[in-house]
Motif scaffolding. Sequence first.
Motif, PDB file in Angstrom:
ATOM      1  N   MET A   1       0.849  -1.169   0.000  1.00  0.00           N
ATOM      2  CA  MET A   1       0.000   0.000   0.000  1.00  0.00           C
ATOM      3  C   MET A   1       0.895   1.233   0.000  1.00  0.00           C
ATOM      4  O   MET A   1       1.922   1.267   0.671  1.00  0.00           O
ATOM      5  N   ASP A  39      -8.205   0.017  -6.976  1.00  0.00           N
ATOM      6  CA  ASP A  39      -6.927   0.027  -6.251  1.00  0.00           C
ATOM      7  C   ASP A  39      -6.981   0.898  -4.996  1.00  0.00           C
ATOM      8  O   ASP A  39      -6.091   0.813  -4.155  1.00  0.00           O
ATOM      9  N   ALA A  41      -7.818   2.134  -1.445  1.00  0.00           N
ATOM     10  CA  ALA A  41      -8.278   1.622  -0.152  1.00  0.00           C
ATOM     11  C   ALA A  41      -9.148   2.656   0.548  1.00  0.00           C
ATOM     12  O   ALA A  41     -10.191   2.325   1.118  1.00  0.00           O
ATOM     13  N   SER A  42      -8.716   3.931   0.513  1.00  0.00           N
ATOM     14  CA  SER A  42      -9.494   5.005   1.132  1.00  0.00           C
ATOM     15  C   SER A  42      -8.891   6.344   0.745  1.00  0.00           C
ATOM     16  O   SER A  42      -7.773   6.404   0.220  1.00  0.00           O
ATOM     17  N   VAL A  69     -15.771   3.744  -2.684  1.00  0.00           N
ATOM     18  CA  VAL A  69     -14.484   4.097  -2.081  1.00  0.00           C
ATOM     19  C   VAL A  69     -14.735   4.825  -0.759  1.00  0.00           C
ATOM     20  O   VAL A  69     -15.430   5.845  -0.739  1.00  0.00           O
ATOM     21  N   ASN A  94      -3.616   0.358  -3.122  1.00  0.00           N
ATOM     22  CA  ASN A  94      -2.928  -0.920  -3.171  1.00  0.00           C
ATOM     23  C   ASN A  94      -2.155  -0.956  -4.484  1.00  0.00           C
ATOM     24  O   ASN A  94      -2.744  -0.860  -5.561  1.00  0.00           O
TER      25      ASN A  94
END
Length: 118
Positions: A1, A39, A41-42, A69, A94
């Motif tokens: 990440m 891809d 994550a946040s 998201v 990611n």
Amino acid sequence: MRGIRGAITVDANTEKDIGEAAQKLVGAMLAANNVCTEDIASMLFTVTSDLNAAFPAAAVRKMAGFDRVPMLCSPEIDVPGSLSQCIRVLMLVNTSAGQDDIKHVYLGGAARLRPDLV
């Protein structure tokens, strides 16, 4: 990440200007790093205290693929003399890219925040 940083200044404290700036910034971050929404994550957005007409995340959620998201908005620390009318974002993705391969994006007046990365 990896974390991808970005920032942009906004012309006016309006829902339209905040939304357009947020979408422009996020689009540029995706393109510069060859990232797709799967891809991500946040994302964490911060805004300076003079931008309170809209949530940047609300505008980004309207972009294709962003409805799932996780995003959060928060106020930026109001340091005297700091850049005004600014949206900042930290996008956690990611990726197998190395830290040196990440391209951080600073647009408009926000380019002065990190001249070493522009």
